[in-house]
Design an enzyme around this catalytic site. Structure first.
Site, short mmCIF file in Angstrom:
data_model
loop_
_atom_site.label_atom_id
_atom_site.label_comp_id
_atom_site.label_asym_id
_atom_site.label_seq_id
_atom_site.Cartn_x
_atom_site.Cartn_y
_atom_site.Cartn_z
N ALA A 68 -19.71 95.42 -36.49
CA ALA A 68 -19.75 96.79 -35.98
C ALA A 68 -18.36 97.38 -36.00
O ALA A 68 -17.36 96.66 -35.99
CB ALA A 68 -20.31 96.79 -34.56
N ASP A 69 -18.32 98.70 -36.01
CA ASP A 69 -17.05 99.40 -35.88
C ASP A 69 -17.29 100.70 -35.14
O ASP A 69 -18.33 101.33 -35.31
CB ASP A 69 -16.42 99.69 -37.24
CG ASP A 69 -14.97 100.10 -37.09
OD1 ASP A 69 -14.13 99.20 -36.88
OD2 ASP A 69 -14.68 101.30 -37.12
#
Length: 190
Positions: A68-69
């Protein structure tokens, strides 16, 4: 299946625990997070989550990898994870009295498949006084946080309104993540 979280973020581990998911291991991806020329915030979040998953997949073939970012943006301007207090102050001053967007890119790689989601949350901050900014900076919570704030901490008092996923602003959209994981037998639907 061996399940890996491609992150060193304790917040993402805590969020996964909320939905009853515990990765077998965490492996932070070592990739540059610099936006490309002309790259929009939503594109950056999606690209970085995918690149993080692919980076980990090179050393862990056959594993399921969740990456994720989180990207915080005012309009098209991407706010950084500040390197110092001065940069953090500039971020908070920019957010003061304004709405901004938090884009959460999520990528799940499993053998033979790749699934991605983009979660978008609008957050409106109250107008911050110089004293509020100084006090928040002194707390140190801004360190390592996109946009220089942690909504799950003292900055919660700055939020006038939130439209979308709270967990996305913390670091991982849980609704979307739970769906991706359940679709590949890595978690049960609640």
């Amino acid at each position: 299946m061996h399940f890996i979280l491609a992150s060193a973020s304790p917040r993402r581990l805590e969020l996964l625990a909320q939905i009853g998911v515990a990765p077998c291991e965490t492996v932070p991806a070592d990739i540059p997070e610099t936006p490309r020329k002309g790259e929009l915030p939503r594109q950056l979040a999606a690209r970085l989550s995918r690149e993080k998953a692919l980076w980990v997949a090179r050393s862990r073939p056959g594993a399921a990898i969740l990456a994720a970012d989180t990207v915080v943006a005012c309009g098209r301007r991407i706010l950084p994870k500040p390197a110092d207090v001065a940069e953090a102050r500039r971020c908070l001053e920019r957010l003061s009295g304004r709405s901004h967007m938090v884009y959460g890119g999520i990528c799940l790689l499993v053998p033979g498949a790749s699934r991605s989601r983009l979660v978008v949350t609008r957050v409106a901050f109250k107008r911050l006084s110089a004293d509020e900014i100084d006090s928040y900076l002194a707390s140190g919570e801004w360190q390592g946080k996109a946009g220089a704030y942690a909504i799950q901490g003292k900055a919660a008092a700055f939020v006038r309104r939130l439209n979308g996923s709270y967990s996305n602003v913390v670091g991982l959209g849980l609704y979307e993540t739970a769906g991706l994981l359940a679709g590949h037998g890595l978690a049960r639907s609640p």
